[in-house]
Scaffold this motif. Structure first.
Motif, PDB file in Angstrom:
ATOM      1  N   UNK A 171       0.867  -1.175   0.000  1.00 51.31           N
ATOM      2  CA  UNK A 171       0.000   0.000   0.000  1.00 51.31           C
ATOM      3  C   UNK A 171       0.900   1.220   0.000  1.00 51.31           C
ATOM      4  N   UNK A 172       0.738   2.069  -1.009  1.00 48.39           N
ATOM      5  CA  UNK A 172       1.596   3.252  -1.166  1.00 48.39           C
ATOM      6  C   UNK A 172       0.768   4.494  -0.900  1.00 48.39           C
ATOM      7  N   UNK A 173       1.262   5.334  -0.012  1.00 48.66           N
ATOM      8  CA  UNK A 173       0.588   6.558   0.379  1.00 48.66           C
ATOM      9  C   UNK A 173       1.471   7.746   0.044  1.00 48.66           C
ATOM     10  N   UNK A 174       0.885   8.945   0.053  1.00 46.71           N
ATOM     11  CA  UNK A 174       1.675  10.166  -0.060  1.00 46.71           C
ATOM     12  C   UNK A 174       1.774  10.816   1.311  1.00 46.71           C
ATOM     13  N   UNK A 175       2.926  11.407   1.593  1.00 44.21           N
ATOM     14  CA  UNK A 175       3.138  12.012   2.905  1.00 44.21           C
ATOM     15  C   UNK A 175       2.203  13.188   3.144  1.00 44.21           C
TER      16      UNK A 175
END
Length: 640
Positions: free
Chosen positions: A484-488
């Motif tokens: 799962x890739x998120x943005x800061x």
């Protein structure tokens, strides 16, 4: 010698012509091409030549009046060079600042090479979601409000689990059955209520056509790459098939096969004595498949055999609603347990450049702690029907790791937080007053992607070459199921129910809402109303990295200020060398131009998450009228 003798007569005819023409031209040059000075025109010296003409032309041009500078459209120039045009905007291809373009060239390192637009990210085409149908009739039997609510909760679990596995769940009802041409024939049979409900289910399925018919107590409970689920996702069902051991839990077939089966059941002389369509059909009507490990069916017999505490409630008419509520909690806990068993190596919260990224990964750590908790369950040590040898959470707890590099391991689930290059630069250098001079002379390029992939790809590749591997980890079928890739700048908000619901549909089960501070449960069976332990400042988030309270607070402050600047900058792309009326936009443009690979990775992850949210919300809007959320509730009993 005869007077008419021609010296050229000895030559072939064609050469005679060539020789005659050559002689004629030479004679013209000899007699007409030379003259004396006295024979020339007396005004010849006054005719300008060469440099005189060039000098006069320059004088004329210099004396012409100055014309206004007009920006003439390039298409009016007939001698312009050919240029590629950006691809047209696609439907549903933007959400907030995120914009994307769907194309099979999504693995190109830079999206702008495809879109000719710095703001659009190229994403892979959305995979086709095969429809999976279930039938729900709220009027079947006498039900109170509590029982109806628990049934709707069970339907929501069914929808969420199938959606997370790549399917499009659709709830059918009596209107679809009535729309089938065979409905009148079935109505004339005057069947028993149990068989009549089963026939309505098949009629509704036949009205929709080819696909999967599932009981709303049959849910996918296996890894994403399970053989049965992989086969079902192909969407090709040439034969009418049922699965051994699942009773009437799940069927697959084409429209023609479904209609033929319904007609055969109607023609059966003893149909009124049957309890199901399967009993009414001949044995050769179905292909029976023994590969049923990917589906868990909580049938009445299974509940009675394996979960006696729930069976006791369901057998008491006054406690059916309470029993269904327990079943809802049990199925959700089993979905959570199987997910934890799939990733036996634990959860990796990616933390590149660990000296300066503690505050940045805090939301990811909260999510990891939720995932490693033991879900609330009425039978804590139980396993789902299709996985009798699972490892319950109470006896096998998941571990949380914070590696500084991305590791492509099938038994390890990765949660990665991708920062905007401005955010990363501000955190690395502990300052928010960045300038063009400082960025160009004091900072290295693409530090985040280089640090995150140095173990996977080594240190010899350029940052541009690393983008392909990162995009594949984010958006490929395998990558999306294992990470799962998120943005800061936009992590999941633990106080926002919309964000939490989005995570529920990604994982396929309801996540616990209250993470513990150290990832460990005080109670082996945590309950939603369990008292949360006192909040402590995180001190050891990384692989041996210890951060003191003041340092952590400084990181949090820098992170918030970076978010504010990026919001002020908006989506403006600043071209280096030009002035901007928006200082924030200009600074953002400078940092993005200096860190092209980090910027591309950030925009790709932002667009991928935005499209995933948009896809699910559009599906829910389309299904709203069929889920009891509209003004005219489809689930309300109607007298027709």
């Amino acid at each position: 010698m005869p007077p008419y003798w021609n010296p050229c007569s000895y030559l072939p005819r064609r050469l005679q012509i060539v020789a005659s023409l050559t002689t004629f031209i030479l004679l013209c040059f000899l007699f007409l091409g030379s003259t004396s000075r006295e024979d020339t025109d007396p005004y010849l010296d006054k005719v300008p030549f060469g440099s005189q003409i060039q000098q006069g032309a320059h004088q004329v041009v210099d004396n012409l009046p100055k014309l206004p500078n007009v920006n003439t459209p390039q298409w009016l120039n007939p001698f312009r060079a050919p240029a590629h045009t950006p691809p047209p905007e696609q439907a549903n291809s933007s959400s907030g600042e995120a914009r994307w373009y769907t194309d099979f060239k999504w693995r190109n390192p830079f999206s702008s090479s495809v879109t000719l637009d710095e703001q659009r990210a190229v994403l892979p085409p959305l995979p086709d979601r095969p429809p999976v149908y279930t039938y729900y009739d709220p009027g079947a039997g006498r039900k109170d409000e509590h029982m109806k609510q628990t049934e709707q909760d069970l339907l929501q679990i069914w929808r969420r689990a199938w959606w997370a596995q790549g399917f499009k769940p659709v709830v059918l009802g009596r209107p679809e059955a009535m729309n089938n041409p065979l409905f009148r024939q079935v109505q004339g049979l005057q069947l028993e209520p149990e068989l009549d409900l089963e026939m309505m289910r098949w009629l509704a399925w036949g009205n929709m056509g080819s696909g999967i018919l599932s009981n709303w107590l049959a849910v996918p409970m296996a890894p994403f790459d399970d053989p049965l689920l992989t086969f079902l996702r192909r969407g090709e069902y040439p034969e009418l098939t049922r699965y051994e051991g699942l009773e009437n839990g799940i069927f697959i077939g084409s429209r023609d096969a479904i209609d033929s089966a319904i007609k055969a059941a109607i023609a059966e002389p003893t149909i009124k004595t049957k309890k199901s369509v399967v009993e009414a059909l001949p044995g050769k009507a179905f292909r029976i498949d023994s590969n049923n490990g990917g589906i868990a069916f909580y049938s009445t017999g299974t509940i009675k055999e394996k979960y006696s505490a729930i069976s006791a409630k369901l057998s008491n008419p006054s406690l059916i609603g309470e029993g269904l509520a327990m079943l809802t909690e049990l199925i959700n806990s089993h979905l959570h347990t199987i997910w934890q068993n799939t990733f036996s190596s634990g959860i990796a919260v990616l933390k590149p450049l660990p000296e300066h990224s503690t505050a940045m990964i805090e939301p990811a750590l909260d999510l990891a702690r939720n995932l490693t908790q033991c879900a609330a369950s009425p039978i804590p040590a139980s396993c789902p029907p299709n996985r009798p040898r699972c490892k319950p959470c109470v006896s096998d707890r998941m571990q949380i790791h914070t590696p500084p590099v991305f590791r492509n391991t099938s038994t390890l689930f990765t949660i990665a937080t991708v920062p905007h290059p401005y955010t990363m630069t501000s955190l690395l250098h502990e300052r928010d007053d960045l300038s063009v001079r400082f960025v160009r002379r004091e900072t290295a390029r693409d530090q985040w992607i280089t640090a995150a992939t140095k173990e996977l790809l080594g240190t010899g590749l350029s940052s541009f070459s690393r983008l392909v591997s990162v995009k594949d980890a984010v958006a490929s079928d395998y990558g999306a199921a294992h990470s799962l890739w998120l943005t800061a700048e936009r992590p999941p908000d633990k106080t926002s129910e919309k964000d939490l619901e989005e995570l529920d549909f990604i994982f396929g089960f309801t996540l616990p809402r209250t993470p513990t501070e150290d990832g460990k449960s005080e109670d082996p069976v945590p309950r939603p109303n369990r008292e949360k332990p006192p909040s402590l400042p995180p001190t050891d988030f990384g692989e041996g990295m210890v951060l003191s309270g003041p340092q952590l607070e400084k990181e949090r402050s820098l992170l918030e200020r970076a978010k504010m600047l990026l919001r002020r900058a908006g989506s403006t792309r600043q071209i280096v060398g030009k002035q901007s009326s928006n200082p924030a936009a200009r600074m953002r443009g400078v940092v993005e131009a200096w860190n092209l690979a980090d910027t591309e990775a950030w925009k790709f992850v932002r667009a991928f998450n935005a499209r995933r949210r948009l896809e699910r919300r559009k599906w829910e809007e389309d299904e709203d009228d069929f889920l009891g959320k509209g003004t005219w509730d489809r689930w309300v009993d109607k007298i027709i």
